[in-house]
Enzyme design. Structure first.
Site, PDB file in Angstrom:
ATOM      1  N   LYS A  54      22.999  57.166  28.627  1.00  0.00           N
ATOM      2  CA  LYS A  54      23.642  57.782  29.801  1.00  0.00           C
ATOM      3  C   LYS A  54      24.599  56.809  30.462  1.00  0.00           C
ATOM      4  O   LYS A  54      25.719  57.174  30.841  1.00  0.00           O
ATOM      5  CB  LYS A  54      22.567  58.244  30.793  1.00  0.00           C
ATOM      6  CG  LYS A  54      21.793  59.467  30.325  1.00  0.00           C
ATOM      7  CD  LYS A  54      20.544  59.711  31.175  1.00  0.00           C
ATOM      8  CE  LYS A  54      19.753  60.897  30.633  1.00  0.00           C
ATOM      9  NZ  LYS A  54      18.469  61.096  31.312  1.00  0.00           N
ATOM     10  N   GLN A  98      14.775  59.282  35.973  1.00  0.00           N
ATOM     11  CA  GLN A  98      14.342  59.542  34.600  1.00  0.00           C
ATOM     12  C   GLN A  98      12.863  59.911  34.557  1.00  0.00           C
ATOM     13  O   GLN A  98      12.019  59.189  35.083  1.00  0.00           O
ATOM     14  CB  GLN A  98      14.608  58.299  33.738  1.00  0.00           C
ATOM     15  CG  GLN A  98      14.273  58.486  32.274  1.00  0.00           C
ATOM     16  CD  GLN A  98      15.170  59.493  31.581  1.00  0.00           C
ATOM     17  OE1 GLN A  98      16.381  59.486  31.771  1.00  0.00           O
ATOM     18  NE2 GLN A  98      14.577  60.375  30.795  1.00  0.00           N
ATOM     19  N   ASP A 121      20.401  66.691  37.820  1.00  0.00           N
ATOM     20  CA  ASP A 121      19.461  67.276  36.862  1.00  0.00           C
ATOM     21  C   ASP A 121      19.191  68.748  37.183  1.00  0.00           C
ATOM     22  O   ASP A 121      18.688  69.491  36.334  1.00  0.00           O
ATOM     23  CB  ASP A 121      18.125  66.516  36.888  1.00  0.00           C
ATOM     24  CG  ASP A 121      17.943  65.624  35.676  1.00  0.00           C
ATOM     25  OD1 ASP A 121      18.650  65.831  34.670  1.00  0.00           O
ATOM     26  OD2 ASP A 121      17.100  64.716  35.730  1.00  0.00           O
TER      27      ASP A 121
END
Length: 300
Positions: A54, A98, A121
């Protein structure tokens, strides 16, 4: 094999090119650089790989990347304090924590502490509610990637019969909402669905996101249907040697490809789209935060 292969790797590269173009224009015309902050707690090997990827791709499209790596025993209070700091940092337009988190941390509490406008997200309960009621939201990356590929392949999805296999909050439920938003007739199926093969057999679009290796065989697939395989499962591969493994999806690829009209492979299908859509969401969040027109084609 008769099915067209939907190349997620190539499509993701196209999405990243669009993101890079928008980032360049934001810098040139508005003196703004989108910024993505990724928070990693602990040393989970898979999570470390994802975070590195990422960060690399964030920089490659011209955005600012902020990585925060915390010890596995970091307290909930310290993690929430970091998120609060990022919420209030004008240089940070997207925040991603994460998952999975270490067991002593409450994932729901942590995710819902992120500013919904920076929740790239799309997991915050406010974004879940906005998506479910058809309002502007941050959209979860994997379902967004699936929708982009379906739109690219079909053009309009209006009136198509779609079956989503899997009811997770991360993929199944938001995928169904996105397909409804594009005027599909949608069924959410799962392991307890009665006559599951027959339910799947009627679908023009099948999105498999159940987390069971090769659960969906080709004789469940309607001839000419489009199959989006979200599953990433590692299974033993003795043909490669002792202890070797290989990746497969939730769909049995060879038998499904013999009858489907189009299908995503595993690997190289949905997977690459997830990070590409994370970058797209960060640009979208940046534009919204600064009262600028959203980039076309990068969100639902």
């Amino acid at each position: 094999m008769s099915a067209q292969i939907i190349d997620g790797k190539a499509f993701a590269a196209t999405v990243r090119e669009k993101v890079a173009g928008h980032v360049a224009r934001l810098k040139e015309e508005n003196d703004i650089t989108p910024g993505l902050a990724v928070v990693l707690v602990g040393e989970d090997p898979a999570s470390q790989v994802y975070v590195r990827s990422k960060g690399k791709q964030t920089v490659e499209v011209g955005m600012n990347s902020y990585e925060h790596k915390l010890d596995a025993d970091t307290s909930e209070a310290d993690l929430l304090a970091l998120i609060d700091k990022l919420n209030n940092d004008p240089e940070v337009h997207g925040i991603l924590v994460q998952l999975p988190l270490p067991g002593h941390l409450n994932e729901d509490l942590v995710i819902n502490s992120i500013d919904p406008a920076k929740d790239v997200d799309g997991f915050h309960i406010s974004n879940v509610g906005l998506l479910g009621t058809g309002q502007k939201s941050m959209v979860p990356c994997t379902p967004l990637g699936c929708l982009m590929m379906l739109r690219d392949h079909h053009g309009s999805l209006s009136g198509m019969d779609a079956v989503v296999i899997g009811r997770s909050n991360i993929v199944g439920k938001p995928m169904a909402q996105l397909l409804l938003g594009d005027s599909c007739t949608v069924t959410i199926a799962h392991s307890r669905t009665k006559d599951l093969p027959e339910v799947v057999k009627r679908a023009d679009i099948v999105v498999a996101a159940v987390g069971r290796p090769e659960m969906v065989p080709g004789d469940w697939i309607k001839e000419g249907a489009t199959v989006i395989d979200v599953g990433i499962n590692r299974i033993d591969a003795p043909e490669k040697g002792e202890g070797k493994t290989r990746l497969v999806g939730d769909v049995h690829f060879e038998s499904a490809a013999a009858v489907a009209g189009a299908i995503t492979p595993v690997p190289g299908g949905v997977g690459p789209m997830t990070i590409a859509c994370l970058l797209a969401n960060t640009v979208t969040a940046c534009c919204r935060a600064n009262g600028l027109a959203e980039p076309e084609g990068l969100t639902a």
